[in-house]
Design a protein around this motif. Structure first.
Motif: not given
Length: 222
Positions: A73, A42-43, A69, A46
């Motif tokens: 987060s 996910h990081a 996103k 993003e």
């Protein structure tokens, strides 16, 4: 020679401008971000959404995906700034208002969330339901009932939702409205244990214990 001379065919050269190149690159980054999301990275996803937005800042799709996103987060301020920018709430369209309202709910700003949804020009049925829940949470029973009824009128009749509204009407001291709604539900959906029990509750709110017991008995026998 009688053969006519042949000249090379000159084809126009297509000039690709910088914006088109940037949009194409942004699309590549977007595809990579989606793939990274599917792999739970996910990081990195993003970051690729950010790079895509930087290349094509006018793309609504890219902006919305990056804002989503950010919310996932926990970057709520960044998400709000990305959607809202320097505009006032009233300048946003319906979907943007719903997004900002969702952020206000996450930050515990219930009143601001309500005010934002109420500013939508054409409320959808789901907006009325969201407002009803928020007003109920805020302790504003009259407005909660009004929004639940507005939602009820725009959806398929539901005994569960109808009975929820009936109980709220009774709590608000509106027994006649509760009785009318139960009668309408029975006419639309037919008699059921839930609705007969509701008639009994309404009768009790009027102080008519005889009618209440009769309806409770019928509900039990079904």
């Amino acid at each position: 020679s009688c053969t006519a001379p042949r000249f090379p065919v000159l084809r126009p050269v297509r000039i690709v401008d910088r914006q088109e190149i940037a949009r194409a690159k942004a699309e590549q980054y977007f595809i990579m971000a989606r793939d990274l999301e599917r792999r739970a990275r996910h990081a990195e996803a993003e970051r690729f959404y950010e790079m895509a937005c930087d290349l094509d800042p006018h793309s609504r799709v890219l902006r919305d995906q990056l804002a989503r996103k950010y919310v996932e987060s926990g970057k709520l301020v960044q998400a709000q700034l990305l959607i809202k920018g320097a505009r006032g709430i009233s300048e946003l369209d319906g979907e943007e208002k719903r997004f900002i309202a969702g952020i206000y709910i996450k930050t515990g700003e219930l009143r601001r969330a309500i005010e934002t949804i109420e500013l939508i020009d054409s409320l959808a049925a789901s907006d009325y339901y969201s407002l009803a829940i928020m007003y109920e949470s805020a302790g504003d029973l009259p407005r909660a009932i009004a929004r639940y009824l507005a939602f009820f009128e725009r959806t398929t009749p539901s005994a569960e939702l109808g009975m929820k509204i009936v109980r709220l009407l009774i709590t608000a001291g509106r027994s006649k409205g509760a009785d009318s709604l139960v009668t309408r539900l029975i006419a639309q959906l037919g008699e059921s244990a839930m609705l007969l029990d509701g008639k009994g509750i309404v009768a009790l709110s009027r102080g008519d214990t005889t009618d209440a017991l009769a309806n409770f008995s019928r509900a039990i026998s079904m």
